[in-house]
Design a protein around this motif. Structure first.
Motif, PDB file in Angstrom:
ATOM      1  N   LEU A   1      59.541  42.087  59.119  1.00 35.46           N
ATOM      2  CA  LEU A   1      58.454  42.908  58.320  1.00 35.46           C
ATOM      3  C   LEU A   1      57.114  42.830  58.981  1.00 35.46           C
ATOM      4  N   ASN A   2      56.946  42.025  60.145  1.00 36.68           N
ATOM      5  CA  ASN A   2      55.611  42.081  60.780  1.00 36.68           C
ATOM      6  C   ASN A   2      55.444  43.436  61.888  1.00 36.68           C
ATOM      7  N   ASN A   3      56.606  43.999  61.613  1.00 33.13           N
ATOM      8  CA  ASN A   3      56.466  45.246  62.480  1.00 33.13           C
ATOM      9  C   ASN A   3      57.602  46.128  61.851  1.00 33.13           C
ATOM     10  N   VAL A   4      57.332  46.427  60.432  1.00 32.34           N
ATOM     11  CA  VAL A   4      57.766  47.265  59.523  1.00 32.34           C
ATOM     12  C   VAL A   4      57.958  48.545  59.875  1.00 32.34           C
ATOM     13  N   GLY A   5      59.325  49.377  59.966  1.00 32.34           N
ATOM     14  CA  GLY A   5      59.249  50.658  60.308  1.00 32.34           C
ATOM     15  C   GLY A   5      59.407  51.161  61.980  1.00 32.34           C
ATOM     16  N   THR A   6      59.378  49.990  62.666  1.00 35.34           N
ATOM     17  CA  THR A   6      59.492  50.131  63.957  1.00 35.34           C
ATOM     18  C   THR A   6      61.230  50.173  64.485  1.00 35.34           C
ATOM     19  N   GLY A   7      61.324  50.792  65.715  1.00 34.18           N
ATOM     20  CA  GLY A   7      62.865  50.763  66.214  1.00 34.18           C
ATOM     21  C   GLY A   7      63.331  49.555  66.770  1.00 34.18           C
ATOM     22  N   HIS A   8      64.599  49.150  66.590  1.00 36.33           N
ATOM     23  CA  HIS A   8      65.111  47.942  67.068  1.00 36.33           C
ATOM     24  C   HIS A   8      66.639  48.530  67.724  1.00 36.33           C
ATOM     25  N   ARG A   9      66.603  47.728  68.781  1.00 38.40           N
ATOM     26  CA  ARG A   9      67.709  48.102  69.659  1.00 38.40           C
ATOM     27  C   ARG A   9      68.856  46.990  69.835  1.00 38.40           C
TER      28      ARG A   9
END
Length: 124
Positions: free
Chosen positions: A73-81
């Motif tokens: 949640l510290n990087n909400v909305g960012t992409g994860h691979r």
């Protein structure tokens, strides 16, 4: 107790609570909404991937799990691979995590990425 943990004289239960089930490549058109928000879970979500045979369906094999901690949640909305394997095939899944949902990417349904599908989201 199976699936439980003691923390400071308090028991935390049900690390295996099912929040969503289905069968999706997790494309950009797929918006997965677990029944419990990420910030409401004890420590996060677990994504369950499963072998998929294109044109046939899921197979009861090659289960793999991706842990999504609340720290995400510290990087909400960012992409994860995530890099996964199905037999001798490399599979890459790319998705976006929000407080209340998971959104996929179009590349998850092309080429070798079709050999695994998302079949469950659990609380942990």
């Amino acid at each position: 107790i199976y699936g439980s943990l003691w923390v400071d004289d308090m028991i935390v239960q049900d690390f295996n609570t099912t929040l969503w089930t289905g069968q999706v490549y997790l494309l950009d058109t797929h918006h997965i909404t677990p029944t419990k928000r990420l910030d409401e879970c004890t420590t996060g979500w677990i994504l369950q991937w499963q072998r998929y045979n294109p044109g046939v369906g899921t197979e009861n094999s090659n289960y793999q799990f991706t842990y999504i901690p609340k720290a995400t949640l510290n990087n909400v909305g960012t992409g994860h691979r995530v890099l996964l394997r199905s037999h001798n095939i490399n599979v890459t899944k790319y998705f976006y995590i929000y407080e209340d949902r998971i959104v996929g990417h179009a590349d998850n349904g092309v080429g070798d990425n079709r050999y695994l599908v998302l079949t469950g989201v659990y609380e942990f």
